[in-house]
Every structure is written in C-alpha cells, then in structure tokens.
Design a protein around this motif. Sequence first.
Motif, PDB file in Angstrom:
ATOM      1  N   HIS A  55       0.983  -1.184   0.022  1.00  0.00           N
ATOM      2  CA  HIS A  55      -0.046   0.064  -0.162  1.00  0.00           C
ATOM      3  C   HIS A  55       0.984   1.413  -0.130  1.00  0.00           C
ATOM      4  N   GLN A  56       0.316   2.277  -0.614  1.00  0.00           N
ATOM      5  CA  GLN A  56       1.130   3.474  -0.774  1.00  0.00           C
ATOM      6  C   GLN A  56       0.509   4.790  -0.522  1.00  0.00           C
ATOM      7  N   SER A  57       0.776   5.748  -0.084  1.00  0.00           N
ATOM      8  CA  SER A  57       0.022   6.819   0.429  1.00  0.00           C
ATOM      9  C   SER A  57      -0.250   7.706  -0.966  1.00  0.00           C
ATOM     10  N   GLY A  58       0.488   7.631  -1.958  1.00  0.00           N
ATOM     11  CA  GLY A  58       0.104   8.529  -3.029  1.00  0.00           C
ATOM     12  C   GLY A  58       0.981   9.885  -3.069  1.00  0.00           C
ATOM     13  N   LEU A  59       1.534  10.081  -2.065  1.00  0.00           N
ATOM     14  CA  LEU A  59       2.468  11.170  -1.914  1.00  0.00           C
ATOM     15  C   LEU A  59       3.886  11.122  -2.482  1.00  0.00           C
ATOM     16  N   GLU A  60       4.056  11.329  -3.701  1.00  0.00           N
ATOM     17  CA  GLU A  60       5.348  11.001  -4.282  1.00  0.00           C
ATOM     18  C   GLU A  60       6.432  12.170  -4.210  1.00  0.00           C
ATOM     19  N   VAL A  61       7.458  11.735  -3.814  1.00  0.00           N
ATOM     20  CA  VAL A  61       8.821  12.679  -3.686  1.00  0.00           C
ATOM     21  C   VAL A  61      10.168  12.026  -4.580  1.00  0.00           C
ATOM     22  N   ASP A  90      22.737   7.976  -5.704  1.00  0.00           N
ATOM     23  CA  ASP A  90      23.142   7.197  -6.631  1.00  0.00           C
ATOM     24  C   ASP A  90      21.948   6.403  -7.407  1.00  0.00           C
ATOM     25  N   GLU A  91      20.910   6.179  -6.318  1.00  0.00           N
ATOM     26  CA  GLU A  91      19.873   5.507  -6.640  1.00  0.00           C
ATOM     27  C   GLU A  91      18.399   6.235  -6.627  1.00  0.00           C
ATOM     28  N   THR A  92      18.741   7.632  -6.596  1.00  0.00           N
ATOM     29  CA  THR A  92      17.562   8.410  -6.535  1.00  0.00           C
ATOM     30  C   THR A  92      16.481   8.372  -7.958  1.00  0.00           C
ATOM     31  N   LEU A  93      15.264   8.401  -7.142  1.00  0.00           N
ATOM     32  CA  LEU A  93      14.284   8.173  -8.348  1.00  0.00           C
ATOM     33  C   LEU A  93      13.098   8.787  -7.820  1.00  0.00           C
ATOM     34  N   PRO A  94      11.991   8.925  -8.557  1.00  0.00           N
ATOM     35  CA  PRO A  94      10.521   9.560  -7.915  1.00  0.00           C
ATOM     36  C   PRO A  94       9.895   8.129  -7.253  1.00  0.00           C
ATOM     37  N   GLY A  95       9.294   8.316  -6.159  1.00  0.00           N
ATOM     38  CA  GLY A  95       8.344   7.420  -5.420  1.00  0.00           C
ATOM     39  C   GLY A  95       7.873   7.819  -4.449  1.00  0.00           C
ATOM     40  N   PRO A  96       6.987   6.771  -3.849  1.00  0.00           N
ATOM     41  CA  PRO A  96       5.943   7.287  -2.609  1.00  0.00           C
ATOM     42  C   PRO A  96       7.136   7.335  -1.437  1.00  0.00           C
ATOM     43  N   PHE A  97       6.932   8.428  -0.551  1.00  0.00           N
ATOM     44  CA  PHE A  97       7.967   8.775   0.475  1.00  0.00           C
ATOM     45  C   PHE A  97       8.048   7.708   1.622  1.00  0.00           C
ATOM     46  N   GLU A  98       7.349   6.865   1.598  1.00  0.00           N
ATOM     47  CA  GLU A  98       7.419   5.937   2.723  1.00  0.00           C
ATOM     48  C   GLU A  98       8.305   4.858   2.291  1.00  0.00           C
ATOM     49  N   TRP A  99       8.877   4.775   0.941  1.00  0.00           N
ATOM     50  CA  TRP A  99       9.431   3.927   0.621  1.00  0.00           C
ATOM     51  C   TRP A  99      10.919   4.111   1.342  1.00  0.00           C
ATOM     52  N   ASP A 100      11.554   5.537   1.258  1.00  0.00           N
ATOM     53  CA  ASP A 100      12.815   5.778   2.043  1.00  0.00           C
ATOM     54  C   ASP A 100      12.749   5.676   3.467  1.00  0.00           C
ATOM     55  N   VAL A 101      11.573   5.884   3.964  1.00  0.00           N
ATOM     56  CA  VAL A 101      11.379   5.864   5.477  1.00  0.00           C
ATOM     57  C   VAL A 101      11.444   4.308   5.869  1.00  0.00           C
ATOM     58  N   ALA A 102      10.781   3.334   4.969  1.00  0.00           N
ATOM     59  CA  ALA A 102      10.938   1.826   5.317  1.00  0.00           C
ATOM     60  C   ALA A 102      12.230   1.472   5.172  1.00  0.00           C
ATOM     61  N   ARG A 103      13.152   1.758   3.961  1.00  0.00           N
ATOM     62  CA  ARG A 103      14.402   1.443   3.835  1.00  0.00           C
ATOM     63  C   ARG A 103      15.225   1.873   5.028  1.00  0.00           C
ATOM     64  N   LEU A 104      14.942   3.044   5.394  1.00  0.00           N
ATOM     65  CA  LEU A 104      15.669   3.513   6.513  1.00  0.00           C
ATOM     66  C   LEU A 104      15.646   2.780   7.911  1.00  0.00           C
ATOM     67  N   ALA A 105      14.451   2.548   8.047  1.00  0.00           N
ATOM     68  CA  ALA A 105      13.972   1.848   9.353  1.00  0.00           C
ATOM     69  C   ALA A 105      14.472   0.287   9.170  1.00  0.00           C
ATOM     70  N   ALA A 106      14.440  -0.286   8.232  1.00  0.00           N
ATOM     71  CA  ALA A 106      14.743  -1.764   7.929  1.00  0.00           C
ATOM     72  C   ALA A 106      16.360  -1.622   8.105  1.00  0.00           C
ATOM     73  N   SER A 107      17.054  -0.770   8.034  1.00  0.00           N
ATOM     74  CA  SER A 107      18.771  -0.608   8.048  1.00  0.00           C
ATOM     75  C   SER A 107      18.882  -0.584   9.263  1.00  0.00           C
ATOM     76  N   PHE A 108      18.172  -0.037  10.219  1.00  0.00           N
ATOM     77  CA  PHE A 108      18.688  -0.107  11.860  1.00  0.00           C
ATOM     78  C   PHE A 108      18.165  -1.482  12.204  1.00  0.00           C
ATOM     79  N   GLU A 109      17.424  -2.228  11.814  1.00  0.00           N
ATOM     80  CA  GLU A 109      16.986  -3.693  12.233  1.00  0.00           C
ATOM     81  C   GLU A 109      18.072  -4.478  11.814  1.00  0.00           C
ATOM     82  N   ILE A 110      18.547  -4.262  10.392  1.00  0.00           N
ATOM     83  CA  ILE A 110      19.464  -5.413   9.916  1.00  0.00           C
ATOM     84  C   ILE A 110      20.985  -4.927  10.519  1.00  0.00           C
ATOM     85  N   ALA A 111      21.409  -3.689  11.055  1.00  0.00           N
ATOM     86  CA  ALA A 111      22.482  -3.386  11.435  1.00  0.00           C
ATOM     87  C   ALA A 111      22.598  -3.717  12.923  1.00  0.00           C
TER      88      ALA A 111
END
Length: 149
Positions: A55-61, A90-111
């Motif tokens: 599910h995506q919010s529809g808010l693209e950044v 180097d991986e920048t692209l338009p997309g739903p803002f929550e993708w970056d938030v999810a990736r950041l949060a997951a990185s804390f879990e994995i680290a």
Amino acid sequence: MPATDRPDPVALLRAQEESRVPELLPLRHERMAASPFAFYRGAAVVMAADLSTTHQSGLEVQLCGDAHLANFGMFAAPDRNLVLDLNDFDETLPGPFEWDVARLAASFEIAGRSRDLKRGVRAGMVDAATRSYVDSIRGYAAMTHLEVW
C-alpha cells in the motif's frame, strides 16, 4: 511481507548490473557478500521491487532510493552549524515517500542484528528512527517554505 509472486531477487540484481561497469562487478559482489547489512546496502532494487506491491500513500517525492543509516553523514551548513543528512543519491528516483522511511527503518534492524543486539534494543532503534522522522515532518509542516529551506 513481500508478495508471493515476487520477482527473483538475483534476477533483479543481474538486470541492474547490465548498466554497471563490468570490471567492478566482482568487487561489488565481494562487498555484498561480506554481511547481511552489506548485501542490504547493495540491493536497493530488491527492496524497491518488494515495496512496489505494498500500500502507498500517493505522496510522491524524489527519493534518495537507498536511504539506510550508512548513507547519512555530517555536513557544515553555511552558518557553520553541523547538519546530519543523506549523502548518497546514486539510486535516486521518484516514488512514494514511505519507501525511503521503510528502507531507513529496516537498515536499523539489519545493522542491529549484525551487532547481535537484543530484539528490544533493535525495536527501540527502529522506533526512535521512525519517530524522529515523524517529529521532523510535523515540525516542517508548521514552517513556511523559506523556513524549511
């Protein structure tokens, strides 16, 4: 949870490698094989494919596209204050803002897992990172465009 009909992650990585410098691919593979966090850092395309089915919010950044904790750094602002911000696009692209938030949060879990931190500590790290994001966005929402800039 990724879709059950998700694309093959290895196929996604191989397709992405077609646009990369061939002589550097062995180094990339060596680095990605070093640890789960190193693999995560090099496999943004896999997470993007998984997130594309959620599910995506529809808010693209304009996404960082690879927002993980190792892609943050300190910079000197014009007023000589130190600022913590993203430093890799180097991986920048338009997309739903929550993708970056999810990736950041997951990185804390994995680290945290790579450091053998207890589940509660990892959950606290993820919670603090996402809560900080929410608090910052609330603060920005109350500012004028010039204040945000």
